[in-house]
Design a protein around this motif. Structure first.
Motif, mmCIF file in Angstrom:
data_model
loop_
_atom_site.group_PDB
_atom_site.id
_atom_site.type_symbol
_atom_site.label_atom_id
_atom_site.label_comp_id
_atom_site.label_asym_id
_atom_site.label_seq_id
_atom_site.Cartn_x
_atom_site.Cartn_y
_atom_site.Cartn_z
ATOM 1 N N LEU A 1 43.815 34.604 38.093
ATOM 2 C CA LEU A 1 43.747 36.063 38.059
ATOM 3 C C LEU A 1 43.342 36.644 39.399
ATOM 4 O O LEU A 1 42.503 36.075 40.114
ATOM 5 N N ASP A 2 43.918 37.801 39.737
ATOM 6 C CA ASP A 2 43.486 38.508 40.944
ATOM 7 C C ASP A 2 42.311 39.423 40.590
ATOM 8 O O ASP A 2 41.891 39.501 39.425
ATOM 9 N N ALA A 3 41.786 40.139 41.577
ATOM 10 C CA ALA A 3 40.581 40.947 41.374
ATOM 11 C C ALA A 3 40.790 42.017 40.311
ATOM 12 O O ALA A 3 39.915 42.269 39.469
ATOM 13 N N GLU B 1 44.169 38.497 28.690
ATOM 14 C CA GLU B 1 43.601 38.445 27.347
ATOM 15 C C GLU B 1 42.893 37.107 27.116
ATOM 16 O O GLU B 1 41.834 37.047 26.488
ATOM 17 N N ALA B 2 43.485 36.038 27.651
ATOM 18 C CA ALA B 2 42.862 34.719 27.534
ATOM 19 C C ALA B 2 41.466 34.731 28.141
ATOM 20 O O ALA B 2 40.494 34.263 27.522
ATOM 21 N N PHE B 3 41.347 35.274 29.344
ATOM 22 C CA PHE B 3 40.053 35.241 30.027
ATOM 23 C C PHE B 3 39.041 36.145 29.334
ATOM 24 O O PHE B 3 37.850 35.813 29.266
ATOM 25 N N ALA B 4 39.504 37.272 28.786
ATOM 26 C CA ALA B 4 38.584 38.158 28.073
ATOM 27 C C ALA B 4 37.946 37.430 26.891
ATOM 28 O O ALA B 4 36.732 37.515 26.670
ATOM 29 N N TRP B 5 38.750 36.666 26.148
ATOM 30 C CA TRP B 5 38.195 35.929 25.006
ATOM 31 C C TRP B 5 37.336 34.761 25.463
ATOM 32 O O TRP B 5 36.323 34.437 24.826
ATOM 33 N N LEU B 6 37.695 34.139 26.560
ATOM 34 C CA LEU B 6 36.876 33.044 27.072
ATOM 35 C C LEU B 6 35.524 33.541 27.570
ATOM 36 O O LEU B 6 34.505 32.851 27.435
ATOM 37 N N ILE B 7 35.503 34.746 28.128
ATOM 38 C CA ILE B 7 34.222 35.343 28.540
ATOM 39 C C ILE B 7 33.329 35.516 27.317
ATOM 40 O O ILE B 7 32.142 35.152 27.329
#
Length: 254
Positions: free
Chosen positions: A222-224, A195-201
């Motif tokens: 994160l993995d693939a 969720e963190a990476f989704a918002w950072l994107i």
């Protein structure tokens, strides 16, 4: 006025100005603002700061909140005119008192930064809250920053994440970056690197510099499969996103 506004929205400022001019000369404050805004932005006419100042001044003096806010913006920017930050703040305050969300947001920012006028953290929070209640995404994010950094309030990570979540879902890129950081650190919300990476994107796509310190750090964890899931979430409409549902304190819900 409706006909003129429709014409302006279609880019037909010649028609809009032909309607606004006689109304403005007759004392219609919103028409005066609209003409001033056209001269300030060079919309349908050559940009002319003096004429912008004249018409916006008439509108502001007549008590129109949009005229007050636009004149404040002209004085704040100082483009072709000497900047006057105290007067700009006073005009923003007048418009803010009339529930103009953009003026409330800008006044909050000026009071918080304290570089141009005397800082007042309590008033900064008050006007940020008013603007947030009127839908200002940037003020929602600012409230999160106040609680995160304990500026004029007790530090409260849960309340910070709540406001960042509201700003993020309302489309503020900085709010999205800070919400991503909160999910990464588990600050005010349960730790969730996907969720963190989704918002950072989203934040990086929106141009927020606040995403930079966290983006590569979170991606490396994160993995693939998780990266693919984060990308999927980041592509969802904001209305379909999940944000912290912790309610604000009772005093903030009034």
């Amino acid at each position: 006025m409706a006909k003129a506004l429709a014409a302006a929205r279609d880019g037909d400022y010649e028609t809009a100005l032909s309607v606004w001019e006689p109304l403005a000369r007759a004392g219609n404050a919103r028409a005066q603002n609209n003409i001033g805004a056209c001269f300030a932005g060079g919309l349908g006419v050559a940009r002319d700061t003096d004429l912008a100042y004249h018409w916006l001044g008439l509108s502001a003096e007549a008590g129109d909140p949009v005229g007050q806010r636009n004149l404040a913006s002209l004085l704040f920017r100082g483009e072709g005119i000497a900047p006057d930050y105290p007067r700009a703040a006073a005009l923003y305050h007048q418009a803010a008192e009339q529930n103009d969300a953009e003026a409330q947001d800008m006044l909050s920012w000026m009071l918080l930064e304290g570089d141009l006028i005397e800082p007042d953290f309590a008033e900064a929070r008050r006007w940020a809250l008013a603007a947030a209640k009127n839908g200002s995404a940037s003020s929602m994010t600012r409230l999160g920053m106040l609680y995160h950094n304990a500026i004029g309030v007790t530090r409260d990570p849960v309340e910070a994440a709540y406001w960042w979540g509201r700003g993020a879902r309302a489309g503020d890129a900085d709010g999205q970056a800070m919400l991503g950081a909160a999910y990464h650190l588990g600050s005010g919300v349960a730790r969730d690197p996907v969720e963190a990476f989704a918002w950072l994107i989203r934040a990086r796509r929106g141009g927020s510099a606040l995403a930079a310190p966290f983006f590569d750090v979170v991606r490396a964890t994160l993995d693939a499969e998780q990266l693919q899931e984060a990308e999927r979430r980041a592509a969802l409409p904001l209305t379909e996103t999940s944000v912290p549902l912790q309610r604000a304190k009772e005093e903030d819900r009034r």
